[in-house]
Design an enzyme around this catalytic site. Sequence first.
Site, PDB file in Angstrom:
ATOM      1  N   GLN A 137     139.872   2.349 -33.327  1.00 35.50           N
ATOM      2  CA  GLN A 137     138.811   1.333 -33.261  1.00 35.50           C
ATOM      3  C   GLN A 137     137.687   1.630 -34.246  1.00 35.50           C
ATOM      4  O   GLN A 137     137.182   2.749 -34.321  1.00 35.50           O
ATOM      5  CB  GLN A 137     138.236   1.266 -31.851  1.00 35.50           C
ATOM      6  CG  GLN A 137     137.296   0.073 -31.707  1.00 35.50           C
ATOM      7  CD  GLN A 137     136.685  -0.049 -30.329  1.00 35.50           C
ATOM      8  OE1 GLN A 137     135.899   0.781 -29.912  1.00 35.50           O
ATOM      9  NE2 GLN A 137     137.041  -1.112 -29.627  1.00 35.50           N
TER      10      GLN A 137
ATOM     11  N   ALA B 206     134.062   5.647 -25.616  1.00 36.97           N
ATOM     12  CA  ALA B 206     133.325   6.639 -26.388  1.00 36.97           C
ATOM     13  C   ALA B 206     132.963   7.800 -25.481  1.00 36.97           C
ATOM     14  O   ALA B 206     132.568   7.613 -24.334  1.00 36.97           O
ATOM     15  CB  ALA B 206     132.061   5.995 -26.962  1.00 36.97           C
TER      16      ALA B 206
ATOM     17  N   GLY C 159     138.611  -4.907 -17.605  1.00 33.62           N
ATOM     18  CA  GLY C 159     137.478  -4.957 -16.686  1.00 33.62           C
ATOM     19  C   GLY C 159     137.882  -4.890 -15.244  1.00 33.62           C
ATOM     20  O   GLY C 159     138.575  -5.774 -14.728  1.00 33.62           O
TER      21      GLY C 159
ATOM     22  N   PRO D 284     139.606   2.064 -24.891  1.00 30.95           N
ATOM     23  CA  PRO D 284     138.805   2.956 -25.728  1.00 30.95           C
ATOM     24  C   PRO D 284     137.505   3.257 -24.990  1.00 30.95           C
ATOM     25  O   PRO D 284     136.838   2.335 -24.508  1.00 30.95           O
ATOM     26  CB  PRO D 284     138.516   2.106 -26.975  1.00 30.95           C
ATOM     27  CG  PRO D 284     138.583   0.688 -26.508  1.00 30.95           C
ATOM     28  CD  PRO D 284     139.576   0.666 -25.375  1.00 30.95           C
TER      29      PRO D 284
ATOM     30  N   GLY E 290     140.209   1.388 -17.966  1.00 28.63           N
ATOM     31  CA  GLY E 290     139.239   2.338 -18.507  1.00 28.63           C
ATOM     32  C   GLY E 290     138.766   3.317 -17.459  1.00 28.63           C
ATOM     33  O   GLY E 290     139.393   4.351 -17.210  1.00 28.63           O
TER      34      GLY E 290
ATOM     35  N   CYS F 158     130.402  -3.599 -28.140  1.00 30.63           N
ATOM     36  CA  CYS F 158     129.529  -2.500 -27.712  1.00 30.63           C
ATOM     37  C   CYS F 158     128.104  -3.014 -27.463  1.00 30.63           C
ATOM     38  O   CYS F 158     127.499  -3.627 -28.343  1.00 30.63           O
ATOM     39  CB  CYS F 158     129.514  -1.408 -28.774  1.00 30.63           C
ATOM     40  SG  CYS F 158     128.448  -0.042 -28.284  1.00 30.63           S
TER      41      CYS F 158
HETATM   42  C1  LIG Z   1     131.972   5.566 -21.037  1.00 29.80           C
HETATM   43  C2  LIG Z   1     132.506   4.302 -21.647  1.00 29.80           C
HETATM   44  C3  LIG Z   1     132.644   4.225 -23.016  1.00 29.80           C
HETATM   45  C4  LIG Z   1     133.157   3.069 -23.621  1.00 29.80           C
HETATM   46  N1  LIG Z   1     133.330   3.039 -24.962  1.00 29.80           N
HETATM   47  C5  LIG Z   1     133.923   1.956 -25.542  1.00 29.80           C
HETATM   48  C6  LIG Z   1     134.226   1.962 -26.937  1.00 29.80           C
HETATM   49  O1  LIG Z   1     133.977   2.928 -27.690  1.00 29.80           O
HETATM   50  N2  LIG Z   1     134.799   0.833 -27.439  1.00 29.80           N
HETATM   51  C7  LIG Z   1     135.092  -0.249 -26.658  1.00 29.80           C
HETATM   52  O2  LIG Z   1     135.611  -1.241 -27.167  1.00 29.80           O
HETATM   53  N3  LIG Z   1     134.840  -0.265 -25.336  1.00 29.80           N
HETATM   54  C8  LIG Z   1     134.279   0.818 -24.765  1.00 29.80           C
HETATM   55  N4  LIG Z   1     134.056   0.834 -23.410  1.00 29.80           N
HETATM   56  C9  LIG Z   1     134.465  -0.329 -22.590  1.00 29.80           C
HETATM   57  C10 LIG Z   1     135.864  -0.132 -22.017  1.00 29.80           C
HETATM   58  O3  LIG Z   1     136.832  -0.092 -23.049  1.00 29.80           O
HETATM   59  C11 LIG Z   1     136.237  -1.275 -21.025  1.00 29.80           C
HETATM   60  O4  LIG Z   1     136.293  -2.501 -21.711  1.00 29.80           O
HETATM   61  C12 LIG Z   1     135.238  -1.387 -19.877  1.00 29.80           C
HETATM   62  O5  LIG Z   1     134.908  -0.106 -19.366  1.00 29.80           O
HETATM   63  C13 LIG Z   1     135.776  -2.252 -18.727  1.00 29.80           C
HETATM   64  O6  LIG Z   1     136.964  -1.745 -18.230  1.00 29.80           O
HETATM   65  P1  LIG Z   1     137.081  -0.818 -16.886  1.00 29.80           P
HETATM   66  O7  LIG Z   1     136.457  -1.591 -15.768  1.00 29.80           O
HETATM   67  O8  LIG Z   1     138.558  -0.619 -16.733  1.00 29.80           O
HETATM   68  O9  LIG Z   1     136.344   0.454 -17.172  1.00 29.80           O
HETATM   69  C14 LIG Z   1     133.517   1.953 -22.801  1.00 29.80           C
HETATM   70  C15 LIG Z   1     133.357   2.047 -21.425  1.00 29.80           C
HETATM   71  C16 LIG Z   1     132.882   3.191 -20.839  1.00 29.80           C
HETATM   72  C17 LIG Z   1     132.760   3.258 -19.338  1.00 29.80           C
END
Ligand SMILES: Cc1cc2nc3c(=O)[nH]c(=O)nc-3n(C[C@H](O)[C@H](O)[C@H](O)COP(=O)(O)O)c2cc1C
Length: 351
Positions: free
Chosen positions: A77, A25, A208, A23, A231, A107
């Site tokens: 979510q 945002a 992550g 997810p 993500g 968050c």
């Molecule tokens: C722009 C952005 C928005 C995000 N919004 C949410 C969100 O609304 N809810 C959530 O649980 N995590 C949110 N995350 C966290 C991601 O779901 C994820 O846990 C985090 O980016 C680490 O994973 P990655 O390294 O694959 O990006 C957001 C991350 C980014 C970069």
Amino acid sequence: MIDLRQAWLVGPVEIPTRLVLAPMAGVSVQAFRRQGRRFGAGLVCSEMVSCAGIEHRNERTLGYLRVADDEHPLAIQLFGSDPDSMAEAARMVEAAGADLVDLNFGCPVRKVTKTGAGATLLDDPDRAARIVSAIAGAVDIPVSVKLRRGLRNGSRDCLRVGPLLVDAGASSLTLHPRSAQQMYTGAADHALTAELVSLVDVPVVASGDIDSRARAQAVLARTGAAAVMVGRAAQGNPWVLEEIVGGDRREPSREEVVAELVLFVRETVRELGERRASSFLKKFYGWYLGRGRFPRPFKQELVVLDSTEEVERRLIAAAPGALELIERLESEIPSGDEVTLELPISIYGGG
Ligand SMILES: Cc1cc2nc3c(=O)[nH]c(=O)nc-3n(C[C@H](O)[C@H](O)[C@H](O)COP(=O)(O)O)c2cc1C
């Protein structure tokens, strides 16, 4: 080699692959989720929607969430801090057809944490458990929770709070093992994910820094997690999902990039309307056209254009062969029924 094309369960819900689209945002619009499913994600997740909308419908919002037939399995979510209004919101999520209700306990954005929601709940385990238990009692669909490691650097609070949430009724946990204080700096510490897996008897999803098949394999092997979540690596790059679930690592052709971006633009305009979509989409141009795929000035040309129609014209002029691909993709993608969830998508997102 671990096979990511294996199904797994969250409660009774079958997730067809061990890859979950994160997810995000301001990113996880319907076009993103549907694309994620097409490229191999077994589960997609909406960005967070606000329960505060139940009480005061004037929250600044990006709009309302729309759910289409071909997104399932889909988690929606929620974030909030009051168990009763969250339970009411969870009933609406269930009625909108979500397969899972996911709770945001991660968050780190101040506008969210100062209301007692998001990562702050890691500092208030009693309230966190009350929220989970209120929601698990209110809906029949499984409840999942997404956590950070804790609020402050070095925190191990997720290991204390996670098992309490499972006792309260959570059917799965996702851990992004950075602290809220870290935001997105440093590295995700998946040693903590492995510890969490050993403490609970529900599936744990590792989130992550997963950006390749090799990394996904390493994290799954090291942690024993049920699935990986991807993500940032998937922003403008659905091809990485294909690679992670077991395909070859390959650079898409210019025609494929343009075709996916044009579809994304069209669908987002349908979802958000032309005015909101045209500013919302600007960041996606860089994500799709970067990575050495197109010369940098091309992206700069697109972001100053006012209409998405003009963007589409320039994209197709740069790769005319994309037209055929777009037609094929549009005929393959079902148009399906849609349901609208009357809860606001917060513009204050993050996790
Ligand atoms: C722009 C952005 C928005 C995000 N919004 C949410 C969100 O609304 N809810 C959530 O649980 N995590 C949110 N995350 C966290 C991601 O779901 C994820 O846990 C985090 O980016 C680490 O994973 P990655 O390294 O694959 O990006 C957001 C991350 C980014 C970069």
